[in-house]
Scaffold this motif. Structure first.
Motif, PDB file in Angstrom:
ATOM      1  N   ARG A   1      16.168 -50.526  36.842  1.00  0.00           N
ATOM      2  CA  ARG A   1      15.343 -49.519  36.159  1.00  0.00           C
ATOM      3  C   ARG A   1      16.043 -49.013  34.899  1.00  0.00           C
ATOM      4  O   ARG A   1      16.031 -47.823  34.589  1.00  0.00           O
TER       5      ARG A   1
ATOM      6  N   PRO B   1      16.644 -47.983  31.306  1.00  0.00           N
ATOM      7  CA  PRO B   1      15.849 -47.574  30.137  1.00  0.00           C
ATOM      8  C   PRO B   1      16.415 -48.223  28.883  1.00  0.00           C
ATOM      9  O   PRO B   1      17.466 -48.863  28.899  1.00  0.00           O
TER      10      PRO B   1
ATOM     11  N   TYR C   1      17.595 -45.176  35.951  1.00  0.00           N
ATOM     12  CA  TYR C   1      16.384 -44.472  35.534  1.00  0.00           C
ATOM     13  C   TYR C   1      16.732 -43.042  35.102  1.00  0.00           C
ATOM     14  O   TYR C   1      17.365 -42.294  35.849  1.00  0.00           O
ATOM     15  N   GLY C   2      16.328 -42.676  33.889  1.00  0.00           N
ATOM     16  CA  GLY C   2      16.578 -41.333  33.388  1.00  0.00           C
ATOM     17  C   GLY C   2      17.832 -41.193  32.559  1.00  0.00           C
ATOM     18  O   GLY C   2      18.085 -40.116  31.999  1.00  0.00           O
TER      19      GLY C   2
ATOM     20  N   ASP D   1      23.563 -34.941  37.242  1.00  0.00           N
ATOM     21  CA  ASP D   1      23.623 -33.795  36.330  1.00  0.00           C
ATOM     22  C   ASP D   1      25.043 -33.609  35.800  1.00  0.00           C
ATOM     23  O   ASP D   1      25.759 -32.672  36.171  1.00  0.00           O
TER      24      ASP D   1
ATOM     25  N   GLY E   1      21.457 -42.440  36.638  1.00  0.00           N
ATOM     26  CA  GLY E   1      20.520 -41.991  35.627  1.00  0.00           C
ATOM     27  C   GLY E   1      20.119 -40.537  35.744  1.00  0.00           C
ATOM     28  O   GLY E   1      19.790 -39.891  34.740  1.00  0.00           O
ATOM     29  N   ILE E   2      20.133 -39.981  36.967  1.00  0.00           N
ATOM     30  CA  ILE E   2      19.682 -38.600  37.145  1.00  0.00           C
ATOM     31  C   ILE E   2      20.806 -37.647  37.527  1.00  0.00           C
ATOM     32  O   ILE E   2      20.562 -36.472  37.794  1.00  0.00           O
TER      33      ILE E   2
ATOM     34  N   GLN F   1      19.919 -31.220  40.779  1.00  0.00           N
ATOM     35  CA  GLN F   1      20.435 -30.590  39.567  1.00  0.00           C
ATOM     36  C   GLN F   1      21.308 -29.392  39.951  1.00  0.00           C
ATOM     37  O   GLN F   1      21.036 -28.695  40.936  1.00  0.00           O
TER      38      GLN F   1
ATOM     39  N   ARG G   1      23.092 -43.303  41.703  1.00  0.00           N
ATOM     40  CA  ARG G   1      21.946 -42.809  40.947  1.00  0.00           C
ATOM     41  C   ARG G   1      22.442 -42.218  39.622  1.00  0.00           C
ATOM     42  O   ARG G   1      22.304 -41.022  39.342  1.00  0.00           O
TER      43      ARG G   1
ATOM     44  N   ASN H   1      23.876 -38.299  27.474  1.00  0.00           N
ATOM     45  CA  ASN H   1      24.920 -38.338  28.497  1.00  0.00           C
ATOM     46  C   ASN H   1      26.234 -38.902  27.980  1.00  0.00           C
ATOM     47  O   ASN H   1      27.263 -38.804  28.656  1.00  0.00           O
TER      48      ASN H   1
ATOM     49  N   GLY I   1      20.000 -41.070  29.506  1.00  0.00           N
ATOM     50  CA  GLY I   1      19.728 -40.912  28.079  1.00  0.00           C
ATOM     51  C   GLY I   1      20.989 -40.904  27.245  1.00  0.00           C
ATOM     52  O   GLY I   1      22.106 -40.749  27.768  1.00  0.00           O
TER      53      GLY I   1
END
Length: 387
Positions: free
Chosen positions: A315, A317, A280-281, A232, A229-230, A379, A227, A286, A283
């Motif tokens: 997914r 972006p 997903y997520g 932290d 994209g999310i 997070q 994962r 990062n 940006g």
């Protein structure tokens, strides 16, 4: 015209490919990318995708190392010890191409792998000394026996000094290791399960963004979900969790390697992992943490050769699509052939390039598996929250 971003589609321009997949052409790079220097963006993403492509580096990790031993090994007696002591195979005359082929090594690589076994003095199935494991090193160094032998020796040294034994004990149960990083039990079986035990491991596990799904692929290969994209990344750096997260990832990839190894032994051929990277997520902000990802990728590239079959990025972006369009021309063909990028509509591509059904994915991706299998990727709170 530049090649299509998406495998399986007819050749088309980058803009046309994005329009076909996302409904609109590729956007221009954001001002922030130009302000900080397009060259830096290219260099960082080239490295990132290189990692995922092996898991070239973060896009493509490859799976299935190690395989062969015990009742399935009908060739010469490689012994059952966990070291490299004793006379070499060449001195005993035990290693032959026929034995390698019987173990599952392709005929065209059999002589080379036999020479590699003799060069490193491989005598047992451990550490990573079975023919199919040696094949991984041989292929990762493009058939260069000296380079493969050097990588093998460096990997054995790293497994003892890291140490892999401590990482696997901290993050799971079900399998034991010797101090040198070799397995205690037979490589044909793998029963390790994720179960953090130390306070440090339990804390890091809350923020884990990677995992192996319980249900393997049809060929027995592990399915890894990241994962990315999310995750932290900023929290890892802020709260001093980088080293522990890397340790957790080492345990994760060792698990993938040994899962593929066991499947390879049963099939008598290399069985590789599928990596599904949920972007997903993700940006552009990062990019400042790519140094952390680079360390992870270096570990994988240097010590976990040829573990993954494909890396499916889903997914994705615009930040990921844009950056990949920039760095793709700099990637080797080998890496490019492993990486597939899709937007929200990825079900058909997932099945075509990995053989996996959408139902096999975690719920966060529209499947039926638990999200916890891939890590909750929570997070990271401020340190005061742990007090």
């Amino acid at each position: 015209q530049p090649p299509s971003l998406f495998h399986g589609l007819r050749p088309m321009s980058t803009a046309a490919a994005c329009r076909a997949r996302y409904g609109q052409p590729l956007p221009a790079p954001p001002r922030s990318a130009r302000r900080f220097g397009l060259w830096r963006q290219r260099a960082r993403m080239r490295w990132l995708l290189g990692a995922l492509g092996s898991v070239p580096a973060l896009l493509c990790f490859t799976t299935s190392p190690l395989g062969l031993a015990g009742p399935m090994w009908e060739g010469p007696d490689f012994g059952s010890g966990g070291g490299l002591g004793g006379p070499s195979l060449s001195e005993e005359g035990n290693c032959t191409a026929a034995h390698m082929v019987a173990a599952g090594v392709p005929a065209e690589s059999a002589e080379g792998v036999c020479s590699l076994a003799s060069t490193v003095g491989a005598r047992g199935t451990e550490p990573l000394a079975d023919p199919l494991s040696l094949l991984r090193f041989f292929e990762h160094r493009s058939g260069d026996i000296d380079a493969a032998a050097e990588m093998y020796r460096e990997t054995m040294s790293w497994r003892a000094s890291y140490p892999v034994q401590a990482a696997m004990a901290a993050y799971g149960v079900g399998e034991d290791y010797h101090p040198d990083g070799s397995r205690v039990s037979h490589a044909e079986h793998w029963s390790w399960q994720w179960s953090p035990s130390t306070p440090e491991a339990q804390r890091a596990a809350q923020h884990r963004f990677f995992g192996r799904l319980t249900q393997p692929a049809d060929d027995g290969g592990p399915v890894l979900v990241w994962r990315v994209g999310i995750a932290d990344y900023g929290g890892f750096v802020r709260e001093g969790l980088v080293e522990e997260m890397i340790r957790a990832f080492v345990a994760h990839f060792e698990d993938a390697l040994q899962t593929g190894r066991a499947a390879s032994l049963k099939a008598r051929r290399l069985v590789r992992a599928r990596v599904i990277a949920d972007a997903y997520g993700f940006g552009l902000e990062n990019l400042q943490y790519l140094g952390v990802l680079r360390r992870i990728v270096s570990l994988v590239e240097d010590h976990f050769p040829e573990i993954t079959m494909s890396v499916i990025v889903v997914r994705a972006p615009w930040s990921v699509v844009t950056l990949y369009s920039i760095v793709r021309p700099w990637l080797t063909k080998h890496v490019q052939e492993k990486v597939y990028i899709f937007g929200e509509d990825f079900e058909n591509g997932l099945r075509e390039h990995s053989g996996l059904k959408l139902s096999a994915m975690p719920r966060c991706l529209g499947g039926e598996a638990s999200d916890g299998e891939a890590g909750l990727a929570l997070q990271v709170p401020l340190a005061v929250a742990y007090a």
